[in-house]
Design an enzyme around this catalytic site. Sequence first.
Site, PDB file in Angstrom:
ATOM      1  N   SER A   8      -1.547   2.885 -15.535  1.00  0.00           N
ATOM      2  CA  SER A   8      -0.086   3.021 -15.530  1.00  0.00           C
ATOM      3  C   SER A   8       0.398   3.310 -16.941  1.00  0.00           C
ATOM      4  O   SER A   8       0.070   2.576 -17.878  1.00  0.00           O
ATOM      5  CB  SER A   8       0.564   1.735 -15.019  1.00  0.00           C
ATOM      6  OG  SER A   8       1.957   1.757 -15.278  1.00  0.00           O
ATOM      7  N   HIS A  31      -0.756   6.859 -13.070  1.00  0.00           N
ATOM      8  CA  HIS A  31       0.273   6.120 -12.335  1.00  0.00           C
ATOM      9  C   HIS A  31       1.580   6.108 -13.137  1.00  0.00           C
ATOM     10  O   HIS A  31       1.589   5.712 -14.303  1.00  0.00           O
ATOM     11  CB  HIS A  31      -0.200   4.682 -12.092  1.00  0.00           C
ATOM     12  CG  HIS A  31       0.664   3.890 -11.176  1.00  0.00           C
ATOM     13  ND1 HIS A  31       0.514   3.910  -9.803  1.00  0.00           N
ATOM     14  CD2 HIS A  31       1.695   3.041 -11.425  1.00  0.00           C
ATOM     15  CE1 HIS A  31       1.396   3.095  -9.252  1.00  0.00           C
ATOM     16  NE2 HIS A  31       2.131   2.571 -10.205  1.00  0.00           N
ATOM     17  N   ASP A  33       5.449   4.700 -13.076  1.00  0.00           N
ATOM     18  CA  ASP A  33       6.403   3.772 -12.476  1.00  0.00           C
ATOM     19  C   ASP A  33       7.821   4.291 -12.662  1.00  0.00           C
ATOM     20  O   ASP A  33       8.335   4.343 -13.785  1.00  0.00           O
ATOM     21  CB  ASP A  33       6.267   2.395 -13.122  1.00  0.00           C
ATOM     22  CG  ASP A  33       4.951   1.720 -12.772  1.00  0.00           C
ATOM     23  OD1 ASP A  33       4.718   1.518 -11.575  1.00  0.00           O
ATOM     24  OD2 ASP A  33       4.176   1.416 -13.694  1.00  0.00           O
ATOM     25  N   MET A  35      11.637   3.670 -12.140  1.00  0.00           N
ATOM     26  CA  MET A  35      12.555   2.544 -11.929  1.00  0.00           C
ATOM     27  C   MET A  35      13.994   2.987 -12.177  1.00  0.00           C
ATOM     28  O   MET A  35      14.264   3.749 -13.112  1.00  0.00           O
ATOM     29  CB  MET A  35      12.198   1.386 -12.862  1.00  0.00           C
ATOM     30  CG  MET A  35      10.753   0.947 -12.781  1.00  0.00           C
ATOM     31  SD  MET A  35      10.411  -0.450 -13.885  1.00  0.00           S
ATOM     32  CE  MET A  35       8.632  -0.512 -13.828  1.00  0.00           C
ATOM     33  N   HIS A  64       5.134   5.989  -8.352  1.00  0.00           N
ATOM     34  CA  HIS A  64       5.521   4.745  -7.684  1.00  0.00           C
ATOM     35  C   HIS A  64       7.030   4.590  -7.813  1.00  0.00           C
ATOM     36  O   HIS A  64       7.537   4.270  -8.890  1.00  0.00           O
ATOM     37  CB  HIS A  64       4.771   3.577  -8.331  1.00  0.00           C
ATOM     38  CG  HIS A  64       5.122   2.239  -7.779  1.00  0.00           C
ATOM     39  ND1 HIS A  64       4.705   1.064  -8.372  1.00  0.00           N
ATOM     40  CD2 HIS A  64       5.843   1.859  -6.685  1.00  0.00           C
ATOM     41  CE1 HIS A  64       5.157   0.036  -7.669  1.00  0.00           C
ATOM     42  NE2 HIS A  64       5.858   0.502  -6.646  1.00  0.00           N
ATOM     43  N   MET A  66      10.208   2.784  -7.554  1.00  0.00           N
ATOM     44  CA  MET A  66      10.906   1.505  -7.451  1.00  0.00           C
ATOM     45  C   MET A  66      12.392   1.791  -7.562  1.00  0.00           C
ATOM     46  O   MET A  66      13.053   1.470  -8.551  1.00  0.00           O
ATOM     47  CB  MET A  66      10.403   0.550  -8.542  1.00  0.00           C
ATOM     48  CG  MET A  66       9.000   0.052  -8.278  1.00  0.00           C
ATOM     49  SD  MET A  66       8.291  -0.891  -9.651  1.00  0.00           S
ATOM     50  CE  MET A  66       7.429   0.418 -10.516  1.00  0.00           C
ATOM     51  N   MET A 135       1.815  -5.133  -4.178  1.00  0.00           N
ATOM     52  CA  MET A 135       2.217  -5.564  -5.519  1.00  0.00           C
ATOM     53  C   MET A 135       1.714  -6.979  -5.763  1.00  0.00           C
ATOM     54  O   MET A 135       1.947  -7.882  -4.954  1.00  0.00           O
ATOM     55  CB  MET A 135       3.737  -5.514  -5.664  1.00  0.00           C
ATOM     56  CG  MET A 135       4.346  -4.118  -5.644  1.00  0.00           C
ATOM     57  SD  MET A 135       3.774  -3.079  -7.008  1.00  0.00           S
ATOM     58  CE  MET A 135       4.293  -4.026  -8.449  1.00  0.00           C
ATOM     59  N   GLY A 142       5.899  -4.342 -17.027  1.00  0.00           N
ATOM     60  CA  GLY A 142       4.470  -4.414 -17.239  1.00  0.00           C
ATOM     61  C   GLY A 142       4.086  -5.706 -17.933  1.00  0.00           C
ATOM     62  O   GLY A 142       4.925  -6.438 -18.451  1.00  0.00           O
ATOM     63  N   ASP A 173      -1.421  -3.417  -7.678  1.00  0.00           N
ATOM     64  CA  ASP A 173      -0.720  -3.121  -8.923  1.00  0.00           C
ATOM     65  C   ASP A 173      -0.077  -4.397  -9.436  1.00  0.00           C
ATOM     66  O   ASP A 173       0.734  -5.007  -8.738  1.00  0.00           O
ATOM     67  CB  ASP A 173       0.346  -2.048  -8.660  1.00  0.00           C
ATOM     68  CG  ASP A 173       1.127  -1.659  -9.903  1.00  0.00           C
ATOM     69  OD1 ASP A 173       0.833  -2.179 -10.992  1.00  0.00           O
ATOM     70  OD2 ASP A 173       2.043  -0.812  -9.788  1.00  0.00           O
ATOM     71  N   GLY A 175      -0.993  -7.023 -13.112  1.00  0.00           N
ATOM     72  CA  GLY A 175      -1.908  -7.990 -13.698  1.00  0.00           C
ATOM     73  C   GLY A 175      -3.374  -7.686 -13.469  1.00  0.00           C
ATOM     74  O   GLY A 175      -4.221  -8.579 -13.570  1.00  0.00           O
ATOM     75  N   GLY A 195      -2.314  -1.313 -16.377  1.00  0.00           N
ATOM     76  CA  GLY A 195      -1.506  -0.831 -17.485  1.00  0.00           C
ATOM     77  C   GLY A 195      -1.913  -1.428 -18.803  1.00  0.00           C
ATOM     78  O   GLY A 195      -2.617  -0.808 -19.597  1.00  0.00           O
ATOM     79  N   SER A 196      -1.492  -2.665 -19.041  1.00  0.00           N
ATOM     80  CA  SER A 196      -1.790  -3.337 -20.307  1.00  0.00           C
ATOM     81  C   SER A 196      -3.284  -3.443 -20.564  1.00  0.00           C
ATOM     82  O   SER A 196      -3.743  -3.265 -21.700  1.00  0.00           O
ATOM     83  CB  SER A 196      -1.171  -4.742 -20.321  1.00  0.00           C
ATOM     84  OG  SER A 196       0.233  -4.674 -20.148  1.00  0.00           O
TER      85      SER A 196
END
Length: 222
Positions: A8, A31, A33, A35, A64, A66, A135, A142, A173, A175, A195-196
């Site tokens: 992500s 990916h 996101d 928003m 994705h 949102m 989710m 993130g 998706d 953590g 992501g992170s």
Amino acid sequence: MGIQITPSILTADFADLGAELARIPSSDWIHVDVMDNHFVPNLTFGPRTIEALSNATSRPIDAHLMITDADRNAAAYVEAGAASVTFHVEAATAPVRLAREIRSAGARASMALRPATPVDPYEDLLPELDMVLIMTVEPGFGGQKFLDLCLPKIRRARELMDKHGVETWLQVDGGVSLETIERCAEAGADVFVAGSAVFDAEDPDAMIAALREKATGAADRA
């Protein structure tokens, strides 16, 4: 199909996304996101970002959404170049029609569920979908901690897919890391958004390889 790792860009360097994509050449998807600051309390990307990214990489874009009005806006992301478009069932008025519209436009159709949304009420929708996204954090930001309480829902989603004999992918998706990916793979997930864990690593592409190895091993044991 095997295990797929989808970084992500939410935790990437927005000032140089082209360079960030170059750091993850072994990723299966990118990916994104999207928003709108309504469905979730954050504001990020729109169709123009999808278009720019699709022109900057040969890897497919996983959008994705949102956003509150997915029924009206999803098509714009297919037109912008997304190869897969995910809508939240909580924000879709007519999810079957929306999935069919996304597919007819040439993209894979995916349905996302927030942590508190059960999967069983949507069992009959599975043949209309190419992917289901569970989710494992509350959507919007993130870097959140993985919610173990979502593992039974991942298992249940896989049970329902097996029951109906569909080839629907099961994505998680939130953590996802070296510490959590095995539990998700053992529960039945096969597509992982990270992501992170990826972009904060010293070597993002080596992290992708490590995540893939962990998930593949767990899936084989399961």
